[in-house]
Design a protein around this motif. Structure first.
Motif, PDB file in Angstrom:
ATOM      1  N   PRO A 362       0.830  -1.217   0.000  1.00  0.00           N
ATOM      2  CA  PRO A 362       0.000   0.000   0.000  1.00  0.00           C
ATOM      3  C   PRO A 362       0.861   1.263   0.000  1.00  0.00           C
ATOM      4  O   PRO A 362       1.937   1.292   0.601  1.00  0.00           O
ATOM      5  CB  PRO A 362      -0.774  -0.113   1.314  1.00  0.00           C
ATOM      6  N   GLU A 363       0.333   2.260  -0.659  1.00  0.00           N
ATOM      7  CA  GLU A 363       1.049   3.529  -0.783  1.00  0.00           C
ATOM      8  C   GLU A 363       0.016   4.646  -0.743  1.00  0.00           C
ATOM      9  O   GLU A 363      -0.990   4.578  -1.474  1.00  0.00           O
ATOM     10  CB  GLU A 363       1.684   3.540  -2.169  1.00  0.00           C
ATOM     11  N   ILE A 364       0.248   5.650   0.061  1.00  0.00           N
ATOM     12  CA  ILE A 364      -0.710   6.765   0.116  1.00  0.00           C
ATOM     13  C   ILE A 364      -0.466   7.679  -1.090  1.00  0.00           C
ATOM     14  O   ILE A 364       0.689   7.989  -1.392  1.00  0.00           O
ATOM     15  CB  ILE A 364      -0.544   7.559   1.431  1.00  0.00           C
ATOM     16  N   ILE A 365      -1.542   8.082  -1.747  1.00  0.00           N
ATOM     17  CA  ILE A 365      -1.401   8.995  -2.887  1.00  0.00           C
ATOM     18  C   ILE A 365      -1.768  10.401  -2.432  1.00  0.00           C
ATOM     19  O   ILE A 365      -2.841  10.610  -1.862  1.00  0.00           O
ATOM     20  CB  ILE A 365      -2.349   8.588  -4.041  1.00  0.00           C
ATOM     21  N   GLY A 366      -0.883  11.344  -2.681  1.00  0.00           N
ATOM     22  CA  GLY A 366      -1.159  12.745  -2.337  1.00  0.00           C
ATOM     23  C   GLY A 366      -1.146  12.984  -0.835  1.00  0.00           C
ATOM     24  O   GLY A 366      -0.654  12.167  -0.053  1.00  0.00           O
ATOM     25  N   GLN A 367      -1.713  14.140  -0.463  1.00  0.00           N
ATOM     26  CA  GLN A 367      -1.717  14.545   0.940  1.00  0.00           C
ATOM     27  C   GLN A 367      -3.150  14.413   1.471  1.00  0.00           C
ATOM     28  O   GLN A 367      -4.005  15.223   1.119  1.00  0.00           O
ATOM     29  CB  GLN A 367      -1.236  16.012   0.997  1.00  0.00           C
ATOM     30  N   PRO A 368      -3.434  13.392   2.303  1.00  0.00           N
ATOM     31  CA  PRO A 368      -4.813  13.244   2.786  1.00  0.00           C
ATOM     32  C   PRO A 368      -5.279  14.472   3.574  1.00  0.00           C
ATOM     33  O   PRO A 368      -4.511  15.017   4.374  1.00  0.00           O
ATOM     34  CB  PRO A 368      -4.729  12.028   3.715  1.00  0.00           C
ATOM     35  N   GLN A 369      -6.508  14.893   3.301  1.00  0.00           N
ATOM     36  CA  GLN A 369      -7.054  16.079   3.988  1.00  0.00           C
ATOM     37  C   GLN A 369      -7.810  15.666   5.237  1.00  0.00           C
ATOM     38  O   GLN A 369      -8.625  14.749   5.193  1.00  0.00           O
ATOM     39  CB  GLN A 369      -8.012  16.835   3.054  1.00  0.00           C
ATOM     40  N   ARG A 370      -7.554  16.385   6.318  1.00  0.00           N
ATOM     41  CA  ARG A 370      -8.290  16.159   7.569  1.00  0.00           C
ATOM     42  C   ARG A 370      -9.726  16.649   7.425  1.00  0.00           C
ATOM     43  O   ARG A 370      -9.991  17.625   6.732  1.00  0.00           O
ATOM     44  CB  ARG A 370      -7.650  16.978   8.693  1.00  0.00           C
TER      45      ARG A 370
END
Ligand code: HEM
Length: 389
Positions: A362-370
């Motif tokens: 798994p890899e996070i894409i972009g910057q997750p928004q709170r």
């Protein structure tokens, strides 16, 4: 919010200060928060509060439909609270929760199977919020296809509870609440005629046997279960998975030892509580933790602050699933202690286990928004690239 709570705690674990422009008590110490939540001098019913200040829950200024919230145990004090809670407890049996275990497993697997064909996933939409929605639907006996309403209904309640409800939306919110009310009234009628092994049928039995519950209260209880158990559990799952991806050593530990999943859930609850704070109202002039409080003052209990109090645990700012001193107040304490805690833990554990074992690389894409919220801790979205096995 954590730095803010830490600074407040360093000044005083029970501090009188402005919070979003409103003066109130802010409790950030673990021992103080726990003691206060168990102390009957601190109550829930807002109508007894000083209505000149900003209220966290807009019951007084709200349309009658929102009076529905008054029938929820969460916003009541003894003896009504005790009566409502005991009745729901009778229907919310350990057997009913345990029965959910295999159902949660199969829902989680089904949702991940659906993701198989895609290389990218939005975790909240595809998994972490759908899982609790299906589980509550199953528990209440709501047909699966109708769980899609849950998101809308619970959002309406969150706007009331959060600090920044947009009152322009009041009309559509009122309509949504009326829809939700009507929906459950009809479902209750159907179950009265054709009982099944679900919570609504259980509540009908409790009502008929003890005659202590009116229909308004039954509808309110169903809605409370939707909104208390949906967004919170979804956020627990998302927060937990994000924390594990951010801490590869913890992630690897779990891949090697499935017995650690319950501890990972507890540490997630401590470190990133889905509900950052709860409020109470001072019922009478009193002294608490050396502070003189006046009747009607609002007290915010920062669960997220208490959970990182260095006087009760070592290195509270570290996320560590194998710590031996994991303590938290994320399900609150005292009479309102979360009724769904065993279910939430079970869902969190199964969901994290499925995500960790079935998502490869798994890899996070972009910057997750709170999520923009003062009360709730979660993400708007969490995009992941991963192969589902
Ligand atoms: C109450 C947290 C999941 C049902 C509460 C309270 C907290 C909480 C902090 C107390 C609020 C207060 O004292 O002001 C959570 C968290 C969850 C979760 C963090 C998920 C991780 C659930 C689930 C259900 C549920 C799955 C049921 C389906 C309730 C109910 C109450 C409650 C009915 C009101 C209890 C009362 O007033 O006596 N929850 N909850 N919760 N929760 Fe949960």
């Amino acid at each position: 919010p954590y730095a803010f709570f830490r600074e407040a705690r360093q000044r005083h674990p029970v501090l009188w200060q402005e919070f979003f422009g409103v003066p109130m008590w802010l409790v950030t110490g673990y021992k103080e928060a726990e003691a206060l939540l168990k102390d009957a001098r601190f109550i829930r019913e807002v109508r007894k509060a000083d209505t000149s200040g900003h209220q966290p829950v807009h019951l007084e200024s709200s349309p009658p439909e929102v009076g529905l919230m008054r029938n929820m145990m969460l916003f009541r004090d003894a003896p009504d609270h005790t009566r409502l809670r005991n009745l729901v407890n009778k229907a919310f049996t350990p057997r009913m929760v345990q029965k959910q275990s295999s159902i949660i497993e199969s829902i989680a697997d089904h949702l991940l199977d659906e993701c198989r064909a895609r290389p990218q996933h939005e975790l909240i939409r595809d998994f972490s919020h759908l899982l609790p929605a299906f589980v509550i639907a199953e528990l209440l006996g709501v047909p699966k296809e109708d769980q899609s309403f849950f998101r809308k209904w619970s959002n309406v309640f969150f706007q009331f509870i959060d600090f920044n409800p947009s009152m322009e939306r009041l009309e559509s919110m009122t309509r949504d609440i009326e829809d939700a009310k009507r929906y459950f009234e009809t479902l209750i009628e159907t179950r009265r005629e054709h009982p099944r092994d679900d919570l609504i049928s259980g509540l009908i039995v409790a009502k008929e046997k003890y005659d202590q519950l009116n229909t308004e209260e039954m509808v309110a209880t169903c809605l409370l279960l939707v909104f208390a158990g949906y967004e919170t559990t979804g956020n627990l799952i998302t927060n937990g998975y994000k924390l594990l991806l951010d801490h590869p050593s913890m992630y690897d530990m779990l891949r090697g030892n499935a017995a650690l999943f319950p501890a990972a859930v507890e540490e997630t609850l401590r470190y990133e509580p889905p509900i950052l704070m709860v409020y109470r109202v001072v019922s009478d002039d009193l002294v608490f933790a050396g502070q003189s409080m006046q009747q009607g003052q609002v007290v915010m209990i920062a669960l997220a602050g208490a959970n990182r109090d260095p006087s009760v645990m070592n290195q509270p700012e570290d996320f560590n699933i194998v710590r031996s001193d994991c303590k938290h107040l994320s399900f609150a304490s005292g009479p309102h202690y979360c009724l769904g805690a065993p279910l939430a833990r079970l869902e969190g554990e199964i969901a994290l286990r499925k995500l960790v074992t079935r998502l490869e690389k798994p890899e996070i894409i972009g910057q997750p928004q709170r999520k923009q919220s003062v009360i709730f801790r979660g993400y708007e979205s969490l995009h992941i690239r991963a192969e589902v096995v």
